[in-house]
Design a protein around this motif. Sequence first.
Motif, PDB file in Angstrom:
ATOM      1  N   ILE A 158       2.067  14.757   9.186  1.00 40.76           N
ATOM      2  CA  ILE A 158       2.968  14.965   8.620  1.00 40.76           C
ATOM      3  C   ILE A 158       3.805  14.019   7.812  1.00 40.76           C
ATOM      4  N   GLY A 159       3.451  13.270   6.588  1.00 43.59           N
ATOM      5  CA  GLY A 159       4.016  12.345   6.668  1.00 43.59           C
ATOM      6  C   GLY A 159       4.957  12.693   4.803  1.00 43.59           C
ATOM      7  N   ILE A 160       6.476  12.714   5.099  1.00 48.15           N
ATOM      8  CA  ILE A 160       6.903  12.660   3.489  1.00 48.15           C
ATOM      9  C   ILE A 160       7.878  11.398   3.459  1.00 48.15           C
ATOM     10  N   ARG A 161       7.559  11.441   2.043  1.00 46.13           N
ATOM     11  CA  ARG A 161       9.397  10.660   1.059  1.00 46.13           C
ATOM     12  C   ARG A 161       8.924  11.394  -0.089  1.00 46.13           C
ATOM     13  N   ILE A 162      10.647  11.096  -0.789  1.00 44.12           N
ATOM     14  CA  ILE A 162      10.590  12.080  -1.954  1.00 44.12           C
ATOM     15  C   ILE A 162      11.501  10.714  -2.725  1.00 44.12           C
ATOM     16  N   GLU A 163      11.482  10.083  -3.544  1.00 41.60           N
ATOM     17  CA  GLU A 163      11.426   8.991  -4.342  1.00 41.60           C
ATOM     18  C   GLU A 163      11.755   9.203  -5.876  1.00 41.60           C
ATOM     19  N   ASP A 164      13.454   8.799  -6.266  1.00 38.92           N
ATOM     20  CA  ASP A 164      13.743   8.670  -7.931  1.00 38.92           C
ATOM     21  C   ASP A 164      14.439   7.111  -7.940  1.00 38.92           C
ATOM     22  N   ASP A 165      14.468   7.652  -9.003  1.00 35.92           N
ATOM     23  CA  ASP A 165      15.041   6.057  -9.968  1.00 35.92           C
ATOM     24  C   ASP A 165      16.381   5.806 -10.264  1.00 35.92           C
ATOM     25  N   ILE A 166      17.806   5.308 -10.108  1.00 33.76           N
ATOM     26  CA  ILE A 166      19.439   6.480 -10.981  1.00 33.76           C
ATOM     27  C   ILE A 166      19.810   5.275 -11.436  1.00 33.76           C
ATOM     28  N   LEU A 167      20.380   5.132 -12.336  1.00 34.80           N
ATOM     29  CA  LEU A 167      20.877   4.669 -12.677  1.00 34.80           C
ATOM     30  C   LEU A 167      23.332   4.895 -12.027  1.00 34.80           C
ATOM     31  N   ILE A 168      23.826   4.065 -12.006  1.00 35.25           N
ATOM     32  CA  ILE A 168      25.005   4.069 -12.058  1.00 35.25           C
ATOM     33  C   ILE A 168      25.540   3.861 -13.202  1.00 35.25           C
ATOM     34  N   THR A 169      26.539   5.211 -13.674  1.00 31.41           N
ATOM     35  CA  THR A 169      27.347   5.295 -14.739  1.00 31.41           C
ATOM     36  C   THR A 169      28.621   4.971 -14.251  1.00 31.41           C
ATOM     37  N   LYS A 170      29.807   5.534 -15.700  1.00 32.37           N
ATOM     38  CA  LYS A 170      30.908   4.884 -15.497  1.00 32.37           C
ATOM     39  C   LYS A 170      31.227   5.432 -14.659  1.00 32.37           C
ATOM     40  N   ASP A 171      31.283   7.381 -13.792  1.00 32.12           N
ATOM     41  CA  ASP A 171      31.934   8.371 -12.742  1.00 32.12           C
ATOM     42  C   ASP A 171      31.054   8.573 -12.053  1.00 32.12           C
ATOM     43  N   GLY A 172      29.409   8.044 -12.359  1.00 35.45           N
ATOM     44  CA  GLY A 172      28.944   8.833 -11.520  1.00 35.45           C
ATOM     45  C   GLY A 172      27.302   7.454 -11.371  1.00 35.45           C
ATOM     46  N   CYS A 173      26.318   8.804 -12.026  1.00 33.54           N
ATOM     47  CA  CYS A 173      25.048   8.486 -11.983  1.00 33.54           C
ATOM     48  C   CYS A 173      24.071   9.412 -12.683  1.00 33.54           C
ATOM     49  N   GLU A 174      23.570   8.929 -13.028  1.00 35.03           N
ATOM     50  CA  GLU A 174      21.731   9.526 -13.324  1.00 35.03           C
ATOM     51  C   GLU A 174      20.734   9.522 -13.281  1.00 35.03           C
ATOM     52  N   ASN A 175      20.343  10.274 -12.575  1.00 41.12           N
ATOM     53  CA  ASN A 175      18.820  10.269 -12.254  1.00 41.12           C
ATOM     54  C   ASN A 175      17.812  10.172 -13.370  1.00 41.12           C
ATOM     55  N   LEU A 176      16.931   9.025 -13.561  1.00 43.29           N
ATOM     56  CA  LEU A 176      16.981   9.204 -14.479  1.00 43.29           C
ATOM     57  C   LEU A 176      14.604   9.740 -14.103  1.00 43.29           C
ATOM     58  N   SER A 177      14.706   9.816 -13.345  1.00 43.99           N
ATOM     59  CA  SER A 177      13.219  10.544 -12.781  1.00 43.99           C
ATOM     60  C   SER A 177      13.023  12.369 -12.900  1.00 43.99           C
ATOM     61  N   SER A 178      14.982  12.595 -13.609  1.00 48.32           N
ATOM     62  CA  SER A 178      14.573  14.261 -13.067  1.00 48.32           C
ATOM     63  C   SER A 178      13.154  14.810 -13.286  1.00 48.32           C
ATOM     64  N   ASP A 179      13.249  14.433 -14.252  1.00 45.79           N
ATOM     65  CA  ASP A 179      12.152  15.867 -15.018  1.00 45.79           C
ATOM     66  C   ASP A 179      10.769  15.601 -14.499  1.00 45.79           C
ATOM     67  N   ILE A 180      10.907  15.189 -13.269  1.00 43.71           N
ATOM     68  CA  ILE A 180       9.507  15.367 -12.006  1.00 43.71           C
ATOM     69  C   ILE A 180       9.583  16.540 -12.108  1.00 43.71           C
TER      70      ILE A 180
END
Length: 426
Positions: free
Chosen positions: A391-413
């Motif tokens: 078994i091989g598993i990877r989960i990858e998302d693209d994250i934007l750093i914001t003023k106070d935290g972050c936004e997962n730009l690919s959260s809709d997937i």
Amino acid sequence: MIKESEYKKRREVLAKKLPDSSIGIIFSAEPATRSNDTHHPYRQDSNFYYLTGFKEDNAVLVFLKTKHELQTVMFVQKKDKTLELWSGERLGTKEAKSRFLVNEVYLRDDFKNKFKEFIKDKKNIYCELASKKSALKKVLKLTKDFKTKHDIVPLIQKMRLIKSASEIELIKESIAITAKAHHRAMSINKKGKFEYHLQAEIEHEFKMNAAYSDAYTSIVACGNSANTLHYIKNDKPLESGELILIDAGCEHNYYASDITRTIPVNGKFTEPQKELYNLVLETQLKIISMIKPFVKRTHLQERAEILLTKGMIELGILRGSYKKIIKLQKHKKYYPHGIGHWMGIDVHDPAPYKDDKHQEIPLQKGMVLTIEPGIYIDKDDRSVPEIYRGIGIRIEDDILITKDGCENLSSDIAKTVEEIEALAEL
């Protein structure tokens, strides 16, 4: 799209980094020959594109800086009906002068003579010192008497670290297309298909949505193939009961996306697969929740390693104290790579991870990086319970750093077990 005024602003920022009495030179990418008179699709040099937005080859951008003046000059190919018959329309000097916010535009054929004029009163030359471009090699021969040659590339790479609002929108557009491709892969019937069939479905979705190229060669790895991190053969059958690791992202308007999802061939996770998958997912979610300005990537890496190691101990994959396992690097057998990388015009954006003093650069607003924990267990690893082997598993998302935290730009997937299984039932 990015406005010409933004490209001009980037050039101004770069020029300020050059000392007085300097010339800076950046060449476009050179066409890559495939065989004889056929070529690979042309893709502009990323740094050249970042500063100009120009997609043609055989072009040069020049900075001329004195104590009292800064000039930017471009050299482009001439309009030539015969050449354009074979290789497509060219902008030419007249159109280039009206489009680009530069001081002068000349023909590329005039570059050598103009360059000799430009360097007469200059003390410093900034260019792509490590580049293998043939045009650069010719320039370096002309400047062999200069002792003060500097690399311009690190200056540009530092600028690329922080994304503008326009760049973030382009990355979002790229991710939106990639989301459609991953959802397509999740939802289609995979019975009797091969890995390359799934790759074709994904890249079909890219092109149907005006993303004419992938950001990197798609990985579609079924079963034990997922334990080869850079697997690109994509030629094995999709076996029922196995998982498929899909690492695929498109490039849209020169900006990349980089997404990995791991899905079951027959639409349902087995219990062992689910246990490993949820360990990776929970780790990823916890790491993303930690992201904010001033946090360091190495801290995210360390935390991911602790979480994955503790989880693997609970599942009987590793044995002993998690602190001792990490100290001895035994967990690296199953999680050998980093937690993520910068992303932008290039899928692995070459922006620096350390500053000029070799200190790690903390996260800042406007940075974009991937977060991609994984676990990889070879089918022949007899030290691991049999239910987890192969078994091989990877989960990858693209994250934007914001003023106070972050936004997962690919959260809709789709990402949870329930979301993925629900799509498979469509």
